[in-house]
Write a protein that holds these residues in place. Structure first.
Motif, short mmCIF file in Angstrom:
data_model
loop_
_atom_site.label_atom_id
_atom_site.label_comp_id
_atom_site.label_asym_id
_atom_site.label_seq_id
_atom_site.Cartn_x
_atom_site.Cartn_y
_atom_site.Cartn_z
N TYR A 131 0.86 -1.18 0.00
CA TYR A 131 0.00 0.00 0.00
C TYR A 131 0.90 1.23 0.00
N ALA A 132 0.44 2.30 -0.62
CA ALA A 132 1.20 3.56 -0.59
C ALA A 132 0.23 4.73 -0.69
N GLN A 133 0.51 5.76 0.07
CA GLN A 133 -0.26 7.00 0.06
C GLN A 133 0.69 8.17 0.14
N PRO A 134 0.46 9.28 -0.47
CA PRO A 134 -0.69 9.54 -1.33
C PRO A 134 -0.44 8.99 -2.73
N SER A 135 -1.46 8.43 -3.33
CA SER A 135 -1.31 7.88 -4.67
C SER A 135 -1.50 8.95 -5.74
N ASP A 136 -1.98 10.13 -5.34
CA ASP A 136 -2.21 11.20 -6.32
C ASP A 136 -1.03 12.17 -6.41
N ASP A 137 -0.04 12.06 -5.54
CA ASP A 137 1.18 12.87 -5.60
C ASP A 137 2.27 11.97 -6.18
N LEU A 138 2.38 11.98 -7.51
CA LEU A 138 3.26 11.03 -8.18
C LEU A 138 4.73 11.21 -7.81
N LEU A 185 5.96 12.21 -4.89
CA LEU A 185 6.15 11.64 -3.57
C LEU A 185 6.05 10.11 -3.63
N LEU A 186 5.08 9.61 -4.38
CA LEU A 186 4.93 8.17 -4.56
C LEU A 186 6.20 7.58 -5.17
N ASP A 187 6.77 8.26 -6.16
CA ASP A 187 8.01 7.82 -6.78
C ASP A 187 9.12 7.71 -5.73
N GLY A 188 9.24 8.71 -4.88
CA GLY A 188 10.27 8.69 -3.84
C GLY A 188 10.07 7.56 -2.85
N LEU A 226 1.86 3.29 -10.44
CA LEU A 226 3.17 2.64 -10.56
C LEU A 226 3.52 2.44 -12.03
N LYS A 227 2.51 2.11 -12.83
CA LYS A 227 2.72 1.94 -14.27
C LYS A 227 3.11 3.27 -14.91
N LYS A 228 2.40 4.33 -14.55
CA LYS A 228 2.69 5.66 -15.09
C LYS A 228 4.11 6.10 -14.75
N GLU A 255 7.34 -3.95 -14.33
CA GLU A 255 8.04 -4.82 -15.29
C GLU A 255 7.04 -5.73 -15.98
N ASP A 256 6.10 -6.27 -15.21
CA ASP A 256 5.10 -7.19 -15.73
C ASP A 256 3.77 -6.87 -15.06
N PHE A 257 2.88 -6.17 -15.80
CA PHE A 257 1.63 -5.71 -15.22
C PHE A 257 0.74 -6.87 -14.81
N ASN A 258 0.69 -7.94 -15.61
CA ASN A 258 -0.18 -9.08 -15.31
C ASN A 258 0.25 -9.81 -14.04
N ASN A 259 1.55 -9.94 -13.83
CA ASN A 259 2.06 -10.63 -12.64
C ASN A 259 2.40 -9.67 -11.50
N LYS A 260 2.15 -8.39 -11.72
CA LYS A 260 2.36 -7.35 -10.71
C LYS A 260 3.82 -7.29 -10.24
N LYS A 261 4.72 -7.49 -11.17
CA LYS A 261 6.14 -7.46 -10.85
C LYS A 261 6.70 -6.05 -11.06
#
Length: 125
Positions: free
Chosen positions: A56-63, A65-68, A96-98, A103-109
């Motif tokens: 889980y990660a918050q805030p998800s709308d502050d890209l 900060l999420l990146d960091g 995370l995709k944005k 690496e692999d969206f289907n396997n959530k890697k």
């Protein structure tokens, strides 16, 4: 000044897991982003053997900060010589995709290599 640090107090960590609706156990950890002593973001994760899981990660709308936060979690994984990381459904997959962490969206890697590069994806925010 913004700092991203591991929460060492297991009781506080457990409370964030509870508030976020994520199951907590003794392997669970938390990174917190603090600005002037105020928590402005956090990342919940756990290590199982040789794999890290972003829960889980918050805030998800502050890209930015999420990146960091995600980079910091991946850095911890690399310090522990962990080369594999995944995210679960409660983590912000589209963000995370944005940011280029998938690496692999289907396997959530998650990709471990973005950790080593510049924050190129922040240019697209």
């Amino acid at each position: 000044m913004l700092e991203i640090i591991i929460e060492k107090d297991k009781n506080k960590t457990a409370e964030y897991y509870k508030q976020s609706g994520v199951e907590y156990n003794n392997d669970c950890e938390m990174l917190k982003a603090e600005d002037k002593g105020e928590i402005i973001g956090f990342c919940l994760f756990r290590q199982e053997k040789d794999i890290f899981y972003l829960l889980y990660a918050q805030p998800s709308d502050d890209l930015m900060l999420l990146d960091g936060l995600v980079r910091s979690m991946l850095h911890i994984a690399s310090q522990r010589l962990i080369g594999e990381a995944y995210y679960v459904s409660s983590a912000p997959g589209e963000q995370l995709k944005k940011l280029g962490f998938i690496e692999d969206f289907n396997n959530k890697k998650l990709k471990m290599l973005p950790l080593l590069g510049n924050c190129e994806n922040c240019k697209n925010i």
